[in-house]
Design an enzyme around this catalytic site. Structure first.
Site, short mmCIF file in Angstrom:
data_model
loop_
_atom_site.label_atom_id
_atom_site.label_comp_id
_atom_site.label_asym_id
_atom_site.label_seq_id
_atom_site.Cartn_x
_atom_site.Cartn_y
_atom_site.Cartn_z
N GLY A 10 -57.35 57.73 169.97
CA GLY A 10 -58.12 57.06 169.24
C GLY A 10 -58.21 57.69 167.69
N CYS B 24 -47.68 28.14 159.63
CA CYS B 24 -48.49 27.05 159.22
C CYS B 24 -50.11 27.56 159.54
CB CYS B 24 -47.82 25.88 159.84
SG CYS B 24 -46.27 25.78 159.32
N GLU B 25 -50.54 28.57 158.80
CA GLU B 25 -52.00 28.84 159.22
C GLU B 25 -52.21 29.62 157.81
OE1 GLU B 25 -53.52 30.44 162.63
OE2 GLU B 25 -52.06 29.76 164.03
N TYR C 33 -49.10 49.26 166.96
CA TYR C 33 -49.68 47.87 167.12
C TYR C 33 -49.00 46.90 166.18
CZ TYR C 33 -52.67 50.91 169.77
OH TYR C 33 -53.22 51.71 170.59
C1 LIG Z 1 -55.46 52.09 173.35
C2 LIG Z 1 -55.74 53.23 174.06
C3 LIG Z 1 -55.24 54.44 173.71
C4 LIG Z 1 -54.75 54.89 172.28
O1 LIG Z 1 -55.45 54.67 171.21
P1 LIG Z 1 -55.08 54.92 169.84
O2 LIG Z 1 -56.04 54.81 168.86
O3 LIG Z 1 -53.74 54.17 169.48
O4 LIG Z 1 -54.66 56.56 169.59
C5 LIG Z 1 -55.57 55.38 174.36
N1 LIG Z 1 -55.92 55.40 175.94
C6 LIG Z 1 -56.60 54.27 176.14
C7 LIG Z 1 -57.13 54.14 177.46
C8 LIG Z 1 -56.23 53.28 175.51
O5 LIG Z 1 -56.63 52.13 175.66
#
Ligand SMILES: *Cc1c(COP(=O)(O)O)cnc(C)c1O
Length: 421
Positions: free
Chosen positions: A239, A346-347, A375
């Site tokens: 995260g 086409c959006e 991502y």
């Molecule tokens: C998506 C996810 C991550 C990674 O999150 P990042 O923001 O890319 O670091 C880690 N653990 C779980 C369980 C996730 O779903």
């Protein structure tokens, strides 16, 4: 910091001119830097020095086999969220005891695959999942190591679609009910409780929500130990956010994040796992695209690119911002003008940026989307029958196509015609 810099007026990926890759593979494409991937992985690894730990790369961010092999070679474990990702991790040579299985909807088949192939732990997210995992483990005559993912009800202060740690989100078990759920787990002979898991969201740009969550996990660990559970491992999720703009204030560094972990949880003597995805891969990748037309609208200029929302969906899906830079460095002090930067799909949602200030751009120019490594390719589709775009990995002076662009025939021949047609 990354390894995509201008040299003598041309954008390079490490020691390879981006324009040279475009000439060989065509546009659009993703290009990743080995040095940046490695640097980011090591930052996390070093941030946890002094504590027993494993950095499990959240491979949903970018899961090409070559990327997984690069990281596994540095000692990374993997966080997987599907049977397909588990298979990818194994195919890339990651041993089962370095694979963590996360996700709210694991199926029996996925559990079976991971238990048979080897697994470090399942992060269990509900009581029904616990019951099924127990049954599958007993069927296979084995015991599944588990943590329970707790939902600490903390506001991660990020985009609503990627916040996961509030009580209204589908993830984890409310931390207030954790003790009863751990008691249930301990009563099931097919499960072995080894720790606690938490993941509160993605693209966090402050440490405060992590601190709140980890303090709650620390208190819970002490309670659970007092209840007789063997809490040896804390999986703290991923995260940590990345800078998507160079002007913005930078999010906290992995070293600061590591220090926070030591400060809040170090006294417990647990093994620490973290699951970074975005911070490892995000700034290690570009999406490179070519300008097809510069079109004058009534009150604006449109840059129509050959890349589209099916190749990079983040702007359409999350209102995400990506720096978009010319592959040929503009002259210093050149006047910038606003463009709406769009793809051919086409959006109207196929818009990467509105009123984006850019140096003058003309048909045929190459542009690069920065911070597109996470991502990006993994969320792409073949909408509008546009082929999945190639992925390229650079390593010093070398580059290799790590996923080729499919031909139209390959795409069409995946469909099969029923006999009545
Ligand atoms: C998506 C996810 C991550 C990674 O999150 P990042 O923001 O890319 O670091 C880690 N653990 C779980 C369980 C996730 O779903």
């Amino acid at each position: 910091m990354d390894h995509f810099l201008y040299r003598d007026g041309a954008l390079f990926a490490e020691d390879v001119p981006v324009a040279e890759i475009a000439a060989q593979v065509g546009t659009p494409f993703y290009v990743y830097s080995t040095a940046t991937l490695a640097r980011h992985f090591r930052l996390f690894d070093e941030a946890l020095e002094g504590m027993p730990h494993l950095v499990c790369y959240a491979m949903k961010a970018a899961s090409n086999q070559a990327i997984l092999k690069t990281l596994a070679g540095l000692g990374a474990g993997m966080d997987v969220v599907s049977g397909g990702e588990y298979a990818r991790a194994v195919a890339a040579g990651v041993p089962g005891d370095r694979i963590v299985f996360s996700g709210v909807g694991k199926t029996r088949d996925e559990m079976r695959r991971a238990l048979s192939g080897g697994i470090r732990q399942f992060n269990v997210e509900s009581e029904p999942e616990m019951a099924v995992l127990n049954a599958v483990a007993l069927e296979l005559g084995t015991v599944a190591p588990i943590t329970v993912r707790v939902n600490p009800d903390v506001d991660a202060k990020t985009h609503a679609k990627i916040a996961t740690g509030k009580s209204e989100n589908k993830f984890g078990i409310p931390i207030s009910r954790a003790r009863e759920v751990y008691a249930l787990a301990a009563s099931l002979p097919g499960l072995k409780v080894i720790g606690i898991d938490v993941h509160i969201g993605s693209q966090l740009t402050e440490l405060a929500p992590f601190r709140l969550a980890y303090e709650k996990v620390g208190e819970l660990a002490e309670q659970l130990r007092a209840d007789g559970h063997d809490i040896q491992r804390l999986d703290l999720g991923g995260g940590l956010g990345i800078p998507y703009t160079r002007s913005n204030e930078a999010p906290p560094l992995p070293t600061e994040y590591g220090a926070l972990i030591k400060d809040t949880l170090g006294h417990l003597g647990c093994e620490i796992e973290i699951e970074p995805g975005r911070l490892v891969a995000g700034n290690a990748g570009l999406m490179v695209s070519r300008v097809i037309y510069v079109k004058s609208g009534e009150d604006r200029e449109f840059l129509i690119l050959d890349g589209a929302m099916n190749d990079l969906i983040r702007p359409a899906m999350y209102e995400a911002y990506h720096d978009i830079i010319p592959v040929t460095e503009p002259d210093a002090g050149v006047e910038q003008t606003p463009y709406d930067i769009v793809g051919p799909v086409c959006e109207s949602g196929d818009t990467f940026a509105k009123g984006r200030m850019m140096p003058p751009v003309k048909t045929g120019d190459l542009v690069a989307f920065r911070s597109a490594g996470a991502y990006g390719a993994v969320m792409s589709s073949e909408y509008n029958t546009r082929p999945l775009i190639p992925e390229i990995l650079v390593h010093g002076h070398q580059f290799a196509v790590i996923r080729a662009r499919p031909s139209f025939d390959e795409m069409i021949n995946r469909d099969t015609i029923p006999e009545w047609l």
